[in-house]
Design an enzyme around this catalytic site. Sequence first.
Site, PDB file in Angstrom:
ATOM      1  N   ASP A   1      -7.797   4.073  -0.643  1.00  0.00           N
ATOM      2  CA  ASP A   1      -6.524   4.605  -0.131  1.00  0.00           C
ATOM      3  C   ASP A   1      -5.901   5.623  -1.094  1.00  0.00           C
ATOM      4  O   ASP A   1      -4.740   5.498  -1.497  1.00  0.00           O
ATOM      5  CB  ASP A   1      -5.541   3.464   0.137  1.00  0.00           C
ATOM      6  CG  ASP A   1      -5.978   2.564   1.280  1.00  0.00           C
ATOM      7  OD1 ASP A   1      -7.117   2.727   1.748  1.00  0.00           O
ATOM      8  OD2 ASP A   1      -5.203   1.706   1.690  1.00  0.00           O
TER       9      ASP A   1
ATOM     10  N   THR B   1       0.823  -1.214   0.000  1.00  0.00           N
ATOM     11  CA  THR B   1       0.000   0.000   0.000  1.00  0.00           C
ATOM     12  C   THR B   1       0.854   1.261   0.000  1.00  0.00           C
ATOM     13  O   THR B   1       0.683   2.154  -0.840  1.00  0.00           O
ATOM     14  CB  THR B   1      -0.950   0.018   1.206  1.00  0.00           C
ATOM     15  OG1 THR B   1      -1.803  -1.124   1.148  1.00  0.00           O
ATOM     16  CG2 THR B   1      -1.800   1.278   1.205  1.00  0.00           C
TER      17      THR B   1
ATOM     18  N   ASP C   1     -11.676   4.367   2.822  1.00  0.00           N
ATOM     19  CA  ASP C   1     -10.519   4.855   3.585  1.00  0.00           C
ATOM     20  C   ASP C   1      -9.628   5.744   2.725  1.00  0.00           C
ATOM     21  O   ASP C   1      -8.399   5.682   2.793  1.00  0.00           O
ATOM     22  CB  ASP C   1      -9.679   3.676   4.100  1.00  0.00           C
ATOM     23  CG  ASP C   1     -10.456   2.708   4.954  1.00  0.00           C
ATOM     24  OD1 ASP C   1     -11.478   3.108   5.536  1.00  0.00           O
ATOM     25  OD2 ASP C   1     -10.053   1.531   5.037  1.00  0.00           O
TER      26      ASP C   1
ATOM     27  N   TRP D   1      -8.129   3.499  12.261  1.00  0.00           N
ATOM     28  CA  TRP D   1      -7.102   2.534  11.902  1.00  0.00           C
ATOM     29  C   TRP D   1      -6.239   2.216  13.119  1.00  0.00           C
ATOM     30  O   TRP D   1      -5.836   1.080  13.336  1.00  0.00           O
ATOM     31  CB  TRP D   1      -6.286   3.098  10.737  1.00  0.00           C
ATOM     32  CG  TRP D   1      -5.218   2.214  10.213  1.00  0.00           C
ATOM     33  CD1 TRP D   1      -5.085   0.859  10.385  1.00  0.00           C
ATOM     34  CD2 TRP D   1      -4.099   2.619   9.428  1.00  0.00           C
ATOM     35  NE1 TRP D   1      -3.969   0.403   9.750  1.00  0.00           N
ATOM     36  CE2 TRP D   1      -3.338   1.458   9.149  1.00  0.00           C
ATOM     37  CE3 TRP D   1      -3.673   3.843   8.919  1.00  0.00           C
ATOM     38  CZ2 TRP D   1      -2.174   1.498   8.387  1.00  0.00           C
ATOM     39  CZ3 TRP D   1      -2.516   3.885   8.160  1.00  0.00           C
ATOM     40  CH2 TRP D   1      -1.773   2.724   7.900  1.00  0.00           C
TER      41      TRP D   1
END
Length: 478
Positions: free
Chosen positions: A318, A261, A340, A399
């Site tokens: 993301d 990520t 998110d 998170w």
Amino acid sequence: MRHGIQAPSRAAKIAVVLAVPVTVLTVSTGPAQAAAPADGVVYTLASGASGKCVEVTGASADNGALLVQTACAASALDQQFRAVARGSAFNLVNGGSGRCIDVPGASTVSGTQLQQWGCGDGGKTNQQWTFTPSATSGKYLVKSVATGLCVSDKDGSTAGNNPIVQETCSDVARMQWSFTSVSGSATPTVASDGTGRYRTVQAAIDAVPAGNGSQVVITIKPGTYREIVTVNKPYVTLQGLGSSPSDTLIVNNRSAYTHGTSGSYTALISARDAAATNLTFSNDLDESTVPSGAQAVALRLDGDRTTLTNVRILGDQDTLLVNDSARAYVKNSYVEGTVDFIFGGGTIVFHSCDIYEKRSTGGPVTAASTAAAKTYGFLFYKSRITGATNNTTTLGRPWRPDAQVLYRESTLSATIATGQPWTDMSSNSWKNARFLEYRNNGAGATTNANRPQLSDAQAANYTPQKYLAGGDGWNPAG
């Protein structure tokens, strides 16, 4: 969001002659009267009385050099002024010297001749100006925040080298100014078609000295730049030269499946005091092309004191990663995604921004991972939260257990799931996180037991200035 990953691991006057104290290089396709002066755009300012342009005497780079008028020449850097937003006002930064138009000593005396002086952090009110439309179409009154007086061609003279002064404001020709975007033979720093000094954004960044200690503006011609960009030199600004941020696109399609990520970014800002304006960062991954790991970061922020104005940040899951080391101020910008899509442990303020949840089934806007010892995480201030469908979008989920997010004085549309706008993430309960609202409005801004609200007294400690001050008093919000 890959929940098993630990938060920290997501983790010549001008041209690009990089030894010059301030490097600013701009271009446009032709003379264009601006609809309104805009942040990041470079202009000449012409008097309505004389038609002549504001200039720094002798093209001086010195503090205290006085402003006069002379025949307009768009290629003359000492006649070019870049508008830099400072809250609701602007600095006007000279293209030749990098210094700001300044009222000497913040004098309130009508007739005081204006000068240039070092801009510092841009927070001095005697260097801040507001632009008010004149009754004469296409012209503006330029008013000092510190003194309340207006920029004027003294006595309305048509003579060259006539002083530029401040006077009691009146909508008359000598105080009416045309803002014309810069054009001419100047070469953009970056142009994919070969008409710039570099073909890629990264090549221009690589040319900046590693120990750079002064502002370098890398101008980017409209176009699509499919590359990975890392801003790893301090004081670098990326500036798109199009008429809107959509004209200049920095894009790639890496994913968490191939890069993790935190490594999937299209652009990474890792150096301090970096900025971007009037361009788009995008990750256009087609999620159907990867078997897993569809997280795909458009922009990753690691550097301290990043400023983003009039930018678009586009992605799906993301989209924007704000790592623990980052402080960032984002103004008049647009961010979109699905899940998110604003996440991380850093500190960031979105001021007058548009945040869009584009998935028809909705999803959480934020996944903050603010450390328990850190007071401030994400602030959405006077912004607008919208989405593709009603009653589906959530404001965020934690998170880390101590995630901190505040939506303040913002417009929450009907896309918000009003009954339960905060949700849990793994074992982290939203109820234990620092999730807050204050004086929001719109169809999605109801109050109930699932929507903790700041009191007026508490709100004094949750301003953009408080979020960003850190230990050095950084105040890009004005």
